[in-house]
Design an enzyme around this catalytic site. Structure first.
Site, PDB file in Angstrom:
ATOM      1  N   CYS A  25       0.847  -1.204   0.000  1.00 51.54           N
ATOM      2  CA  CYS A  25       0.000   0.000   0.000  1.00 51.54           C
ATOM      3  C   CYS A  25       0.878   1.249   0.000  1.00 51.54           C
ATOM      4  O   CYS A  25       0.575   2.232  -0.680  1.00 51.54           O
ATOM      5  CB  CYS A  25      -0.945   0.003   1.205  1.00 51.54           C
ATOM      6  SG  CYS A  25      -2.379  -1.080   1.009  1.00 51.54           S
ATOM      7  N   ASN A  59       1.639 -16.590  -4.303  1.00 53.03           N
ATOM      8  CA  ASN A  59       1.813 -17.316  -3.052  1.00 53.03           C
ATOM      9  C   ASN A  59       0.713 -16.868  -2.102  1.00 53.03           C
ATOM     10  O   ASN A  59       0.574 -15.666  -1.838  1.00 53.03           O
ATOM     11  CB  ASN A  59       3.192 -17.020  -2.449  1.00 53.03           C
ATOM     12  CG  ASN A  59       4.308 -17.542  -3.329  1.00 53.03           C
ATOM     13  OD1 ASN A  59       4.242 -18.662  -3.840  1.00 53.03           O
ATOM     14  ND2 ASN A  59       5.340 -16.735  -3.553  1.00 53.03           N
ATOM     15  N   THR A 107       4.996 -13.572   1.971  1.00 52.70           N
ATOM     16  CA  THR A 107       5.665 -12.719   2.964  1.00 52.70           C
ATOM     17  C   THR A 107       5.019 -11.345   3.081  1.00 52.70           C
ATOM     18  O   THR A 107       5.104 -10.713   4.130  1.00 52.70           O
ATOM     19  CB  THR A 107       7.162 -12.535   2.617  1.00 52.70           C
ATOM     20  OG1 THR A 107       7.274 -11.998   1.301  1.00 52.70           O
ATOM     21  CG2 THR A 107       7.905 -13.855   2.709  1.00 52.70           C
ATOM     22  N   HIS A 160       3.400 -12.521  -9.091  1.00 56.90           N
ATOM     23  CA  HIS A 160       4.757 -12.397  -9.622  1.00 56.90           C
ATOM     24  C   HIS A 160       4.711 -12.733 -11.113  1.00 56.90           C
ATOM     25  O   HIS A 160       4.141 -13.762 -11.494  1.00 56.90           O
ATOM     26  CB  HIS A 160       5.697 -13.416  -8.967  1.00 56.90           C
ATOM     27  CG  HIS A 160       5.844 -13.285  -7.476  1.00 56.90           C
ATOM     28  ND1 HIS A 160       6.981 -12.750  -6.888  1.00 56.90           N
ATOM     29  CD2 HIS A 160       5.033 -13.646  -6.455  1.00 56.90           C
ATOM     30  CE1 HIS A 160       6.853 -12.783  -5.572  1.00 56.90           C
ATOM     31  NE2 HIS A 160       5.683 -13.328  -5.273  1.00 56.90           N
ATOM     32  N   HIS A 194      -6.477  -2.843  -0.944  1.00 55.03           N
ATOM     33  CA  HIS A 194      -5.776  -3.778  -0.059  1.00 55.03           C
ATOM     34  C   HIS A 194      -6.614  -5.041   0.139  1.00 55.03           C
ATOM     35  O   HIS A 194      -7.660  -5.005   0.796  1.00 55.03           O
ATOM     36  CB  HIS A 194      -5.475  -3.139   1.302  1.00 55.03           C
ATOM     37  CG  HIS A 194      -4.757  -4.081   2.216  1.00 55.03           C
ATOM     38  ND1 HIS A 194      -3.381  -4.222   2.209  1.00 55.03           N
ATOM     39  CD2 HIS A 194      -5.223  -4.973   3.129  1.00 55.03           C
ATOM     40  CE1 HIS A 194      -3.046  -5.156   3.081  1.00 55.03           C
ATOM     41  NE2 HIS A 194      -4.136  -5.628   3.654  1.00 55.03           N
ATOM     42  N   HIS A 202      -0.638 -10.253  -4.504  1.00 59.41           N
ATOM     43  CA  HIS A 202       0.278  -9.888  -5.590  1.00 59.41           C
ATOM     44  C   HIS A 202       0.561 -11.091  -6.466  1.00 59.41           C
ATOM     45  O   HIS A 202       0.598 -12.230  -6.001  1.00 59.41           O
ATOM     46  CB  HIS A 202       1.586  -9.295  -5.055  1.00 59.41           C
ATOM     47  CG  HIS A 202       2.278 -10.140  -4.033  1.00 59.41           C
ATOM     48  ND1 HIS A 202       1.882 -10.190  -2.715  1.00 59.41           N
ATOM     49  CD2 HIS A 202       3.343 -10.982  -4.122  1.00 59.41           C
ATOM     50  CE1 HIS A 202       2.669 -11.009  -2.047  1.00 59.41           C
ATOM     51  NE2 HIS A 202       3.563 -11.519  -2.880  1.00 59.41           N
TER      52      HIS A 202
HETATM   53  P1  5GP Z   1       5.847 -13.216  -1.587  1.00 57.84           P
HETATM   54  O1  5GP Z   1       7.009 -13.917  -0.956  1.00 57.84           O
HETATM   55  O2  5GP Z   1       4.946 -12.598  -0.546  1.00 57.84           O
HETATM   56  O3  5GP Z   1       5.104 -14.014  -2.600  1.00 57.84           O
HETATM   57  O4  5GP Z   1       6.478 -12.016  -2.423  1.00 57.84           O
HETATM   58  C1  5GP Z   1       6.849 -10.797  -1.879  1.00 57.84           C
HETATM   59  C2  5GP Z   1       7.825 -10.176  -2.833  1.00 57.84           C
HETATM   60  O5  5GP Z   1       7.977  -8.814  -2.495  1.00 57.84           O
HETATM   61  C3  5GP Z   1       9.229 -10.801  -2.779  1.00 57.84           C
HETATM   62  O6  5GP Z   1       9.573 -11.335  -4.051  1.00 57.84           O
HETATM   63  C4  5GP Z   1      10.122  -9.636  -2.382  1.00 57.84           C
HETATM   64  O7  5GP Z   1      11.381  -9.634  -3.034  1.00 57.84           O
HETATM   65  C5  5GP Z   1       9.288  -8.424  -2.750  1.00 57.84           C
HETATM   66  N1  5GP Z   1       9.564  -7.249  -1.941  1.00 57.84           N
HETATM   67  C6  5GP Z   1       9.697  -7.219  -0.571  1.00 57.84           C
HETATM   68  N2  5GP Z   1       9.931  -5.956  -0.164  1.00 57.84           N
HETATM   69  C7  5GP Z   1       9.946  -5.184  -1.287  1.00 57.84           C
HETATM   70  C8  5GP Z   1      10.151  -3.774  -1.495  1.00 57.84           C
HETATM   71  O8  5GP Z   1      10.349  -2.984  -0.579  1.00 57.84           O
HETATM   72  N3  5GP Z   1      10.116  -3.341  -2.785  1.00 57.84           N
HETATM   73  C9  5GP Z   1       9.894  -4.185  -3.838  1.00 57.84           C
HETATM   74  N4  5GP Z   1       9.906  -3.654  -5.062  1.00 57.84           N
HETATM   75  N5  5GP Z   1       9.689  -5.513  -3.665  1.00 57.84           N
HETATM   76  C10 5GP Z   1       9.723  -5.999  -2.410  1.00 57.84           C
HETATM   77 ZN    ZN Z   2      -1.863  -3.278   1.218  1.00 59.61          ZN
END
Ligand code: 5GP
Ligand code: ZN
Length: 114
Positions: A7, A87, A95, A102, A46, A100
């Site tokens: 956000c 994920n 995380t 990818h 969100h 989101h």
């Molecule tokens: P998840 O593990 O939740 O599927 O993906 C979270 C993604 O967010 C990860 O690939 C991580 O590298 C990315 N990420 C975490 N913090 C930041 C940030 O501050 N900026 C950007 N651009 N990506 C982030």
């Molecule tokens: Zn959010």
């Protein structure tokens, strides 16, 4: 959501490398890329995860996938192929608790999990 990283990125409070923006959807480069092209596509609304989607979000998810297609065409990897990953929740290793998707592209993405 005040404490949500994505956000804050959407609002510009945390800088990002923006790839796309419209009224409902935002896309930016992942900070820790797992492929030559690694883009995150998120709803501006969100929503914690795919498990928290509501009926009213149906159109929004469709829009997100149309944005994914548009980015793939504009960045020139639509024909080569790419991977879209979501994920959802703890056991999938999510995380950041803001829905989101990818997009991974720009190389042979190797072994598939499924
Ligand atoms: P998840 O593990 O939740 O599927 O993906 C979270 C993604 O967010 C990860 O690939 C991580 O590298 C990315 N990420 C975490 N913090 C930041 C940030 O501050 N900026 C950007 N651009 N990506 C982030
Ligand atoms: Zn959010």
């Amino acid at each position: 959501m005040e404490d949500c990283l994505f956000c804050k990125i959407i609002k510009g409070e945390i800088p990002s490398n923006k790839v796309y923006e419209d009224d409902d959807v935002f896309a930016f480069s992942d900070i820790n890329p797992q492929a030559p092209i690694h883009i995150l596509v998120v709803p501006k609304k969100h929503i914690e995860s795919a498990a928290k989607l509501e009926k009213e979000d149906e159109e929004l998810v469709g829009k997100i996938f149309m944005v994914i297609k548009k980015i793939a065409e504009e960045k020139g990897f639509a024909n080569d192929g790419f991977r879209v990953i979501n994920n959802c929740g703890k056991k999938a290793g999510q995380t950041v608790k803001h829905l989101h998707f990818h997009i991974l592209a720009g190389k042979d993405l190797g072994e598939k999990i499924i």
